[in-house]
Structures are given as structure tokens and as C-alpha cells.
Design an enzyme around this catalytic site. Structure first.
Site, PDB file in Angstrom:
ATOM      1  N   LYS A   1       2.898  10.155   7.755  1.00  0.00           N
ATOM      2  CA  LYS A   1       2.156   9.805   8.978  1.00  0.00           C
ATOM      3  C   LYS A   1       2.720  10.498  10.230  1.00  0.00           C
ATOM      4  O   LYS A   1       2.485  11.671  10.415  1.00  0.00           O
ATOM      5  CB  LYS A   1       2.115   8.284   9.132  1.00  0.00           C
ATOM      6  CG  LYS A   1       1.317   7.614   7.999  1.00  0.00           C
ATOM      7  CD  LYS A   1       0.378   6.523   8.481  1.00  0.00           C
ATOM      8  CE  LYS A   1      -0.735   6.271   7.483  1.00  0.00           C
ATOM      9  NZ  LYS A   1      -0.399   5.372   6.384  1.00  0.00           N
TER      10      LYS A   1
ATOM     11  N   PHE B   1       0.853  -1.196   0.000  1.00  0.00           N
ATOM     12  CA  PHE B   1       0.000   0.000   0.000  1.00  0.00           C
ATOM     13  C   PHE B   1       0.884   1.240   0.000  1.00  0.00           C
ATOM     14  O   PHE B   1       1.763   1.384   0.849  1.00  0.00           O
ATOM     15  CB  PHE B   1      -0.920   0.025   1.228  1.00  0.00           C
ATOM     16  CG  PHE B   1      -1.849   1.215   1.224  1.00  0.00           C
ATOM     17  CD1 PHE B   1      -3.061   1.167   0.535  1.00  0.00           C
ATOM     18  CD2 PHE B   1      -1.488   2.406   1.851  1.00  0.00           C
ATOM     19  CE1 PHE B   1      -3.903   2.275   0.492  1.00  0.00           C
ATOM     20  CE2 PHE B   1      -2.322   3.522   1.815  1.00  0.00           C
ATOM     21  CZ  PHE B   1      -3.537   3.447   1.136  1.00  0.00           C
TER      22      PHE B   1
ATOM     23  N   ASP C   1       9.291   2.659   1.370  1.00  0.00           N
ATOM     24  CA  ASP C   1       8.141   3.417   1.864  1.00  0.00           C
ATOM     25  C   ASP C   1       8.033   3.176   3.365  1.00  0.00           C
ATOM     26  O   ASP C   1       7.533   2.148   3.809  1.00  0.00           O
ATOM     27  CB  ASP C   1       6.869   2.965   1.130  1.00  0.00           C
ATOM     28  CG  ASP C   1       5.626   3.715   1.611  1.00  0.00           C
ATOM     29  OD1 ASP C   1       5.694   4.370   2.677  1.00  0.00           O
ATOM     30  OD2 ASP C   1       4.587   3.624   0.942  1.00  0.00           O
TER      31      ASP C   1
END
Ligand SMILES: *Cc1c(COP(=O)(O)O)cnc(C)c1O
Length: 396
Positions: free
Chosen positions: A245, A131, A216
Site C-alpha cells: 500500500k 484480509f 501483515d
């Protein structure tokens, strides 16, 4: 005002919601408008790594907001310079340049563009269950057909290979590959760690074939897995590192960190109106300071190892398939849909997340107090040890 009604009427509809109105947060807890508190192991998909409203982050935002909130990247800024310098100290040596943006998906977009620009190639190899975000480029790297299908055709050149299968990687990475993109631990895809040897193998294959390696770390970064960056577990240095995040302590921020193989970037090649704005930089700077001063990555390692030991109690539970994790990124894979279990945890005052249809994901703040963690573990062991009645209508 009936908050739920108003939001439901005016929101786009893309968010699956619980009928709870959150109005306040402090440390590992959040409160709803009825005064009920929850221990937050969802942390906005792992954003609130310091918990909610950490006093140092609050103070930094207050101070900066009274001084200068916005400053386009056309000008230099003192707070931004301090953040860039501090960020440079936690990333691998040689990763000296950073493109600041406002979210994870933007960090991935930047990484993909810089990789294509550098290599003059178009191909990208990504992982099944990976993702990377939901804008058109990052969505092309994301694997889940549920997210992709309605928006095809996506960006051409993307292929997906199984995680931890080096022979598949050796087949897929060619002279046309601009980049390989991988999460050190797949988050959304079910809390699945990449094997260190797999990441090391990808590094080798990328070097051999002239492709760039993009890690990532939008979910795994900033101490989540028990090291400041998850890449430290495998000792792998990427060419491009994506952060997001938790980096801004709750304020939107993303970062694309560039290694020496990334070609020099010229003005105008990429950009972002809000990227590197002083308010977000102040929050991120304070977040990095707290992470280091309070030794939070190390504490996440200890608490995470303890949690995994305790959760061994679930190994024989009838509905539990596997417990796995790294640091305070923990996944419990069930033999059935996770939703009813998440609902019961919620009723018992714990916010947790799904990761795919069958995995319960725990992303507590790294500073979660011992007694809160104890309550979470006791409750998770109790609830996930049961066999709950599953209704057929809802899914993930
Ligand atoms: C959340 C996430 C993203 C996307 O971040 P957004 O800020 O939601 O755009 C990308 N990659 C990973 C690994 C993530 O966990």
C-alpha cells in the site's frame, strides 16, 4: 468521451464504482472532472499516506524516470540499494533481507512460500476477519467467504481462528504449522486491533512450536497507526513482515522483509519481473524520507488520538455501536449497513471507506491539514449521529 460509459463498457466488472471521475489530487484533496473537490479519507485503501502528488515523491519519480525506469533484479541498481538500506533502518534489527515485489498480495504470497520453504511444513494459521489479498495463496489466508467461495478449492492447510483468543491459537498452532499470519490491526475486516498480549502470545507459541510469525502490515505500516510500524505498539518482532500500500507513495510496490529464522533463499526460488524496479524504488525512497523528515508517524499518533477523543461524541448516537482505531486508522461500527452513511459523507465532500458491511473506515493521509481534519470530524459526527433511511437492495 463519456469516461464513465467507456470505463464501464471495457472494465472487467469486478470493481464496485461511484459515478465520479477523478482527474487530479493535491495533498489531502482530490478533484473530479466537474471541478468538485473531496477530502480523501479513503486514499486508495490507505495508499496515499503522504496525500496526493507530494512534491518530493513527484520529483523523485521525474528524476528517476529520466535516468532508468527498469532494471531487472539480475543487476544491481543504485536507487534500489539506497531504498533497501533505508528500509533496513525502520524495520526491527536483524531483519536485513528484503524481497521487493509490486503489491500486497504478492508480498503475502512471498511470505507464505518462504515460510513453507523454511519450515518444510504446510500449515498456516490465519485469523477470522483477516484480509491478506486475493491471489490464490493470500486468498487462502483471507477469511471472508464472499471472496473465497467462488474460487475453491484454495491452497490446502489453512485454518482460521478468532482474533485475540490465545487459547484458540494454542490449539491451532501445531508441529505442522509453517506460519501464523496476522494483521496488527485488521483493516478490511473492520478496523479491529489485535491486543498486544495476543501478538506477544502468538510470538511465544510460534517459538515453542517452530512456526514462523508473519505480520501483515500492508495497511498498518508506514506510519498509519502512529508508529512507523504497528508492531512497535506491541513490541513484537515477526519472522516475516509484509509491506505494501503506502510504501511506494502511490506507485505499486510490496515488500517481504525477512528475519534471521527464514532460511537462506537460493536464486530462482522465487522472483518477480518488476520487483525492485528503480522507478518504484525511487518513489518509495522519497516516501520514507518524507515520513521521517516530517515526523508523520508521530503526527498520525497525535491526530488519531485527537480524532478518537472528538468521536467520543458519537458514543450515544442511536446507530453507532463502537468507535475504535489506532493512529489514523479509524473505524466506526454501526448497528446497520454503512453504505447510506458513506453516500451522505460523499455528498458532503468526504471520501471514506467501508470495512465490512457495517463499519465506516477513515484512512486520511498522515499529513491531513488540521482544518480538513476538523471538517471531517464535524461532518462525521453530524452524519453518523443521524438515523438514516436504509434501502434494502444494496449491500457492501
Ligand atoms: C490491501 C491489503 C492486502 C492486499 O494488497 P493488494 O495490494 O491489494 O494486493 C493484503 N493485506 C492487507 C492487510 C491489506 O490491507
Amino acid at each position: 468521451m463519456n469516461i464513465i460509459e467507456v470505463e464501464s463498457r471495457h472494465e472487467s466488472g469486478v470493481h464496485a464504482k461511484r459515478p465520479i471521475v477523478l482527474v487530479r489530487g493535491q495533498g489531502a484533496r482530490v478533484w473530479d472532472d466537474q471541478g468538485r473537490s473531496y477530502i480523501d479519507c479513503a486514499t486508495g485503501h490507505g495508499v496515499a499516506i503522504l496525500g496526493h502528488c507530494h512534491p518530493k515523491v513527484v520529483e523523485a519519480i521525474q528524476r528517476q524516470s529520466a535516468r532508468l525506469i527498469t532494471c531487472t533484479d539480475t543487476y544491481y541498481n543504485d536507487t534500489r540499494a539506497q531504498l533497501l538500506e533505508r528500509l533496513g533502518r525502520i524495520v526491527p534489527a536483524g531483519m536485513e533481507r528484503v524481497f521487493l515485489c509490486n503489491s500486497g498480495t504478492e508480498a503475502v504470497e512471498g511470505a507464505l512460500k518462504f515460510a513453507r520453504y523454511t519450515t518444510r511444513r504446510a500449515g498456516v494459521v490465519a485469523m477470522m476477519r483477516g484480509f491478506h489479498g486475493r491471489s490464490m495463496g493470500s486468498l487462502s489466508a483471507t477469511h471472508n467467504p464472499k471472496y473465497r467461495k467462488p474460487f475453491e478449492p484454495l491452497v490446502p492447510g489453512f485454518t482460521h481462528i478468532p482474533l485475540n483468543k490465545l487459547d484458540a491459537a494454542a490449539q491451532a498452532i501445531t508441529e505442522e504449522t509453517a506460519a501464523v499470519i496476522v494483521e496488527p490491526v485488521q483493516g478490511e475486516g473492520g478496523v479491529r486491533p489485535a491486543a498486544p498480549e495476543f501478538l506477544q502470545g502468538l510470538r511465544r507459541l510460534c517459538d515453542e512450536r517452530g512456526a514462523l510469525l508473519i505480520l501483515d502490515e500492508i495497511q498498518t505500516g508506514m506510519g498509519r497507526t502512529g508508529r512507523m510500524l504497528a508492531l512497535e505498539h506491541a513490541g513484537v518482532v515477526p519472522d516475516i513482515l509484509c509491506l505494501g500500500k503506502g510504501i511506494g507513495g502511490g506507485v505499486p510496490m510490496g515488500a517481504v522483509v525477512l528475519g534471521p529464522k527464514v532460511a537462506p533463499l537460493k536464486p530462482g526460488l522465487h522472483g518477480s519481473t518488476f520487483g525492485g524496479n528503480p522507478l518504484a524504488c525511487a518513489a518509495a525512497l522519497a516516501t520514507l524520507q518524507v515520513l521521517e523528515e516530517e515526523g508523520l508517524p508521530g503526527r498520525a499518533a497525535e491526530k488519531g488520538a485527537y480524532a478518537l477523543r472528538r468521536l467520543e461524541a458519537l458514543h450515544d448516537a442511536p446507530m453507532v455501536r463502537e468507535v475504535r482505531g489506532l493512529g489514523l486508522m479509524i473505524g466506526i461500527e454501526l448497528k446497520c449497513k454503512s453504505r447510506p452513511y458513506l453516500d451522505v459523507l460523499h455528498e458532503r465532500g468526504i471520501m471514506a471507506l467501508p470495512a465490512g458491511p457495517t463499519v465506516v473506515r477513515l484512512l486520511p493521509p498522515l499529513m491531513i491539514p488540521d482544518d480538513d481534519l476538523e471538517y471531517v470530524l464535524d461532518t462525521v459526527i453530524d452524519v453518523l449521529g443521524q438515523t438514516l433511511q436504509v434501502s434494502d437492495e444494496e449491500d457492501d
